[in-house]
Design a protein around this motif. Structure first.
Motif, PDB file in Angstrom:
ATOM      1  N   THR A 234      24.447  53.286  57.823  1.00  0.00           N
ATOM      2  CA  THR A 234      24.706  53.293  59.324  1.00  0.00           C
ATOM      3  C   THR A 234      23.699  54.387  60.175  1.00  0.00           C
ATOM      4  O   THR A 234      23.445  54.086  61.151  1.00  0.00           O
ATOM      5  CB  THR A 234      26.300  53.645  59.743  1.00  0.00           C
ATOM      6  OG1 THR A 234      27.057  52.548  58.924  1.00  0.00           O
ATOM      7  CG2 THR A 234      26.377  53.579  61.155  1.00  0.00           C
ATOM      8  N   GLY A 235      23.795  55.637  59.293  1.00  0.00           N
ATOM      9  CA  GLY A 235      22.881  56.698  60.103  1.00  0.00           C
ATOM     10  C   GLY A 235      21.310  56.126  59.811  1.00  0.00           C
ATOM     11  O   GLY A 235      20.751  56.487  60.723  1.00  0.00           O
ATOM     12  N   THR A 236      21.086  55.609  58.722  1.00  0.00           N
ATOM     13  CA  THR A 236      19.846  54.806  58.695  1.00  0.00           C
ATOM     14  C   THR A 236      19.304  54.079  59.770  1.00  0.00           C
ATOM     15  O   THR A 236      18.188  54.169  60.330  1.00  0.00           O
ATOM     16  CB  THR A 236      19.500  54.597  57.368  1.00  0.00           C
ATOM     17  OG1 THR A 236      19.752  55.586  56.296  1.00  0.00           O
ATOM     18  CG2 THR A 236      18.001  54.183  57.184  1.00  0.00           C
ATOM     19  N   LEU A 237      20.115  53.330  59.966  1.00  0.00           N
ATOM     20  CA  LEU A 237      20.328  52.241  61.048  1.00  0.00           C
ATOM     21  C   LEU A 237      20.053  52.846  62.434  1.00  0.00           C
ATOM     22  O   LEU A 237      19.110  52.439  63.117  1.00  0.00           O
ATOM     23  CB  LEU A 237      21.337  51.249  61.144  1.00  0.00           C
ATOM     24  CG  LEU A 237      21.389  49.971  62.163  1.00  0.00           C
ATOM     25  CD1 LEU A 237      20.145  49.014  61.880  1.00  0.00           C
ATOM     26  CD2 LEU A 237      22.643  49.353  62.166  1.00  0.00           C
TER      27      LEU A 237
ATOM     28  N   ILE B  38      31.278  52.837  64.859  1.00  0.00           N
ATOM     29  CA  ILE B  38      31.385  53.670  63.614  1.00  0.00           C
ATOM     30  C   ILE B  38      30.268  54.760  63.475  1.00  0.00           C
ATOM     31  O   ILE B  38      30.205  55.363  62.434  1.00  0.00           O
ATOM     32  CB  ILE B  38      31.152  52.593  62.262  1.00  0.00           C
ATOM     33  CG1 ILE B  38      29.850  51.659  62.459  1.00  0.00           C
ATOM     34  CG2 ILE B  38      32.548  51.894  62.146  1.00  0.00           C
ATOM     35  CD1 ILE B  38      29.540  51.133  61.180  1.00  0.00           C
ATOM     36  N   GLY B  39      29.688  54.848  64.465  1.00  0.00           N
ATOM     37  CA  GLY B  39      28.623  55.876  64.511  1.00  0.00           C
ATOM     38  C   GLY B  39      27.885  55.875  65.999  1.00  0.00           C
ATOM     39  O   GLY B  39      28.210  54.943  66.662  1.00  0.00           O
TER      40      GLY B  39
ATOM     41  N   ILE C   1      23.717  62.968  66.288  1.00  0.00           N
ATOM     42  CA  ILE C   1      23.946  61.897  65.410  1.00  0.00           C
ATOM     43  C   ILE C   1      25.323  62.017  64.549  1.00  0.00           C
ATOM     44  O   ILE C   1      25.562  63.124  64.171  1.00  0.00           O
ATOM     45  CB  ILE C   1      22.851  61.632  64.565  1.00  0.00           C
ATOM     46  CG1 ILE C   1      23.054  60.090  63.927  1.00  0.00           C
ATOM     47  CG2 ILE C   1      22.513  62.400  63.593  1.00  0.00           C
ATOM     48  CD1 ILE C   1      21.490  59.550  63.657  1.00  0.00           C
ATOM     49  N   GLY C   2      26.029  60.892  64.676  1.00  0.00           N
ATOM     50  CA  GLY C   2      27.360  60.908  63.573  1.00  0.00           C
ATOM     51  C   GLY C   2      27.702  59.599  63.308  1.00  0.00           C
ATOM     52  O   GLY C   2      27.433  58.577  63.827  1.00  0.00           O
TER      53      GLY C   2
ATOM     54  N   LYS D  19      15.105  62.587  53.772  1.00  0.00           N
ATOM     55  CA  LYS D  19      14.900  61.244  53.302  1.00  0.00           C
ATOM     56  C   LYS D  19      14.762  60.207  54.478  1.00  0.00           C
ATOM     57  O   LYS D  19      13.787  59.197  53.856  1.00  0.00           O
ATOM     58  CB  LYS D  19      16.454  60.565  52.915  1.00  0.00           C
ATOM     59  CG  LYS D  19      16.550  59.138  52.141  1.00  0.00           C
ATOM     60  CD  LYS D  19      18.168  58.850  52.052  1.00  0.00           C
ATOM     61  CE  LYS D  19      18.351  57.520  52.268  1.00  0.00           C
ATOM     62  NZ  LYS D  19      19.272  57.068  52.704  1.00  0.00           N
ATOM     63  N   ASN D  20      14.475  60.412  55.696  1.00  0.00           N
ATOM     64  CA  ASN D  20      14.111  59.701  56.615  1.00  0.00           C
ATOM     65  C   ASN D  20      12.852  60.124  57.237  1.00  0.00           C
ATOM     66  O   ASN D  20      12.476  59.764  58.201  1.00  0.00           O
ATOM     67  CB  ASN D  20      15.244  59.333  57.548  1.00  0.00           C
ATOM     68  CG  ASN D  20      16.196  58.682  57.447  1.00  0.00           C
ATOM     69  OD1 ASN D  20      16.162  57.419  57.729  1.00  0.00           O
ATOM     70  ND2 ASN D  20      17.414  58.940  56.894  1.00  0.00           N
TER      71      ASN D  20
END
Length: 146
Positions: free
Chosen positions: A81-84, A53-54, A70-71, A119-120
């Motif tokens: 998922t992106g934050t993970l 999924i990413g 990143i996707g 945000k990150n």
């Protein structure tokens, strides 16, 4: 369902490329495959039990991390998922020998990505004129405390 991050393998390329095509689609299948053979590349995927999924692709260059791509699958966006993936990258920036910095370039027109990076913990540090053909890139960096 538990999410698992693992090193990418050749059999993951089609799934990763499908995610890439849902976004900016700047990389080819071949570029992803070539990353698997680079010693300084960190190419990881996220699975949720039903599939990938990413993904993220970053380089360890002189103890610094350069985020190259990143996707996340469109239907999985804004669900962590992106934050993970970003947390995994931050963790690698804390490893011995690392200088605790992450760098990236992002299209000035990709408002969602810019907001995600801000945000990150990333800050804008400059621009690259016409980096994406006729579109400028915003240079961003994040310092990671060890």
């Amino acid at each position: 369902m538990k999410l698992i991050i693992r090193k990418a393998a050749i059999e993951d390329i089609d799934a990763v490329y499908a995610i890439e095509r849902e976004g900016q689609a700047r990389w080819s299948r071949q570029q992803f495959a070539e990353e698997l053979g680079l010693a300084f590349s960190r190419f990881v995927v996220v699975e949720n039990g039903t599939g990938i999924i990413g993904f993220s692709v970053s380089w360890n260059v002189a103890g610094e991390i350069q985020l190259n791509n990143i996707g996340v699958r469109r239907e999985r966006r804004r669900r962590g998922t992106g934050t993970l993936l970003m947390e995994e990258m931050v963790s690698s920036a804390r490893e011995p020998g690392m200088q605790g910095k992450i760098y990236l370039e992002v299209s000035e027109r990709n408002e969602a990505a810019v907001a995600f990076y801000l945000k990150n913990g990333f800050t804008a540090t400059g621009r690259r004129k016409n980096y994406y053909d006729t579109i400028d890139a915003i240079l961003m960096e994040r310092e990671v405390r060890k």
